[in-house]
Design a protein around this motif. Structure first.
Motif, PDB file in Angstrom:
ATOM      1  N   ALA A   1      42.993  41.517  40.603  1.00  0.00           N
ATOM      2  CA  ALA A   1      42.058  40.748  39.780  1.00  0.00           C
ATOM      3  C   ALA A   1      42.784  40.086  38.612  1.00  0.00           C
ATOM      4  N   TRP A   2      43.729  40.814  38.036  1.00  0.00           N
ATOM      5  CA  TRP A   2      44.520  40.231  36.942  1.00  0.00           C
ATOM      6  C   TRP A   2      45.274  38.998  37.444  1.00  0.00           C
TER       7      TRP A   2
ATOM      8  N   SER B   1      40.458  41.522  35.079  1.00  0.00           N
ATOM      9  CA  SER B   1      40.104  40.153  34.690  1.00  0.00           C
ATOM     10  C   SER B   1      39.983  40.032  33.177  1.00  0.00           C
TER      11      SER B   1
ATOM     12  N   THR C   1      36.018  36.745  40.129  1.00  0.00           N
ATOM     13  CA  THR C   1      37.314  37.362  40.421  1.00  0.00           C
ATOM     14  C   THR C   1      37.155  38.829  40.811  1.00  0.00           C
ATOM     15  N   ALA C   2      36.411  39.574  39.990  1.00  0.00           N
ATOM     16  CA  ALA C   2      36.235  41.001  40.248  1.00  0.00           C
ATOM     17  C   ALA C   2      35.584  41.238  41.611  1.00  0.00           C
TER      18      ALA C   2
ATOM     19  N   GLU D   1      43.091  30.678  35.359  1.00  0.00           N
ATOM     20  CA  GLU D   1      43.172  30.244  33.960  1.00  0.00           C
ATOM     21  C   GLU D   1      44.361  29.330  33.691  1.00  0.00           C
TER      22      GLU D   1
ATOM     23  N   GLN E   1      35.458  35.751  35.502  1.00  0.00           N
ATOM     24  CA  GLN E   1      35.661  37.203  35.564  1.00  0.00           C
ATOM     25  C   GLN E   1      34.740  37.852  36.598  1.00  0.00           C
TER      26      GLN E   1
ATOM     27  N   MET F   1      42.809  36.074  38.228  1.00  0.00           N
ATOM     28  CA  MET F   1      42.288  35.528  36.976  1.00  0.00           C
ATOM     29  C   MET F   1      43.352  34.681  36.269  1.00  0.00           C
TER      30      MET F   1
END
Length: 472
Positions: free
Chosen positions: A176-177, A428, A396-397, A184, A393, A180
């Motif tokens: 997820a990181w 996220s 994404t999650a 971005e 967020q 995200m």
């Protein structure tokens, strides 16, 4: 004086002959597993609907029934691989030949331990894993069983399940990181990073469709993975109380089983000639095939033959998997294909769930989904991060959660929807604002529940089995 048997005919189950007290416990267990799946529904539903509710993509009165419907569908099409994992943890063959009271003690211990911990964490609003709770309760009750009887916990299976449960949230966080960060810094779609305020601040149409899709995917994935655990529990009850009726799938014709056994006889003989160092293993397999064929030919319906036949089919299937994997024994591809097909066919004889069992769990999970969701939604939507969810967020999650759960289902591994989604949201949040963007208090509570759930449920399962065993 002999106990008086009560003969009761249940829809789908058929005639049940149990003593009065055991019959009452059997009915109680059926109600308990339905309750467990109902609790699982409203406990875990928040994971799917939190993002669409907090991003204003859907109103709760629409999101919750929608999620419930897709949970229902997920159970139906998810298969039974994860469900069978519940049964493979315990010494089921040893349990079946013991008095039914022993099975009743085990089933009650597992169900009550799971329900107690699930309800407790739900009441406190903590996103606790129903999967950790269930498997901990199963292991605890199985440990208690081994203190009195032959058999042992399947620690290899427990280790496999434990790794899946532990690693999936870690994967969810970093995946997820990464996603995200990509949204971005590479895609840079500003509309995705808006935090909605007020009832009328709803996402644009395309983003709204994306969020509804991700909610649907997580709901379906949850049903196909978590819902199977309820199927496994219900099958455990049926096998524990009515082993003769549910030890094997009696809807599979004898001639179909016989055909599968006959098909592997010549390949086994060829394997014996080509692998002289494996005479013992292959010779044992050949003897088991001959014995299983004899059991079918005698058409015996007594309990002893039934349980013996189940063990033979399971042993044959286990050996066939080794053979077609090709890791230890050299075989031509044609024989590997024969073993694969026979293994899949024979596996259905012992690893099965009637359609009414799947339907019962689907309905329980679907209805539970529509009730009691709000406590966990507030934690997911407001308290994991120090700001409310933005569109990116939320999407994404859920994309990461849906993908992780679906992949796990394909490989018949259980995962925690709660922990995968919670860790995805945390990932996220970190990608958007660094570690300071996380609510340390909420994460500490979630982490404590994550760490404590497995040992707590093991102790609960063990303690309750020991208590109930006093009455056996």
């Amino acid at each position: 004086m002999h106990a008086i048997l009560n003969s009761v005919t249940f829809p789908f189950i058929g005639e049940v002959n149990l003593t009065g007290g055991i019959l009452a416990i059997f009915i109680l267990c059926l109600l308990a597993v339905i309750t467990f799946e109902f609790v699982n529904g409203f406990h875990d539903t928040a994971n799917a609907v939190a993002t669409v509710i907090y991003t204003k993509a859907l109103k709760p009165m629409v999101a919750v029934p929608w999620s419930g419907t897709w949970n229902f569908i997920g159970v139906f099409v998810g298969g039974i691989g994860v469900a069978m994992g519940v049964l493979k943890l315990i010494p089921l063959n040893e349990l079946m030949i013991l008095p039914v009271q022993v099975g009743a003690a085990m089933v009650l211990a597992i169900l009550l331990a799971s329900i107690i911990w699930n309800l407790g964490t739900w009441y406190l609003g903590i996103p606790c894993s129903s999967s950790h709770t269930l498997y901990g309760s199963v292991i605890g009750a199985a440990i208690g069983f081994t203190m009195f009887y032959h058999g042992s916990v399947n620690w290899d299976k427990a280790k496999e399940i434990g790794l899946a449960l532990v690693l999936s949230p870690v994967i969810g966080f970093f995946a997820a990181w990464g996603l995200m960060y990509l949204l971005e810094h590479v895609i840079k779609a500003k509309a995705l990073f808006h935090i909605p305020h007020g009832e009328n601040d709803r996402p644009p149409l395309l983003i709204r469709v994306l969020l509804i899709f991700t909610c649907t995917w997580v709901s379906f994935s949850h049903g196909s993975n978590d819902g199977q655990k309820g199927v496994g529990l219900l099958m455990l009850i049926l096998i524990a109380f009515l082993p003769f009726s549910f030890a094997i799938d009696r809807s599979v014709p004898d001639d179909k089983i016989m055909s599968a056994l006959i098909s592997i006889e010549q390949p086994i003989q060829r394997a014996l000639q080509a692998n002289p160092g494996k005479q013992d293993e292959l010779g044992k397999l050949s003897a088991e095939v001959a014995s299983a064929k004899q059991d079918i030919a005698t058409k015996s319906t007594d309990a002893t033959t039934t349980f013996k036949f189940r063990k033979e089919i399971q042993a044959i299937n286990k050996e066939l998997k080794t053979l077609y994997s090709g890791k230890e024994i050299v075989l031509p591809e044609e024989d590997k294909k024969t073993f694969t097909e026979a293994s899949h066919g024979l596996g259905k004889v012992t690893d099965f769930a009637p359609m009414w069992v799947i339907a019962t769990i689907s309905i329980s999970l679907g209805i539970g989904t529509m009730i009691g969701w709000k406590r966990i939604v507030v934690t997911i939507g407001e308290k994991i991060g120090n700001e409310h969810l933005n569109y990116a967020q939320g999407a994404t999650a859920e994309i990461i959660a849906g993908a992780t759960i679906q992949l796990s289902t394909i490989y018949s591994l259980p995962v925690s929807t709660t922990h995968v989604l919670s860790s995805g949201i945390a990932g996220s949040m970190v990608a958007a604002g660094g570690s300071k963007n996380l609510n340390s208090g909420t994460l500490r509570n979630i982490a404590m529940a994550w760490v404590l759930t497995l040992p707590a449920s093991i102790i609960l399962g063990l303690g309750l089995f020991m208590l109930f065993h006093l009455f056996v």
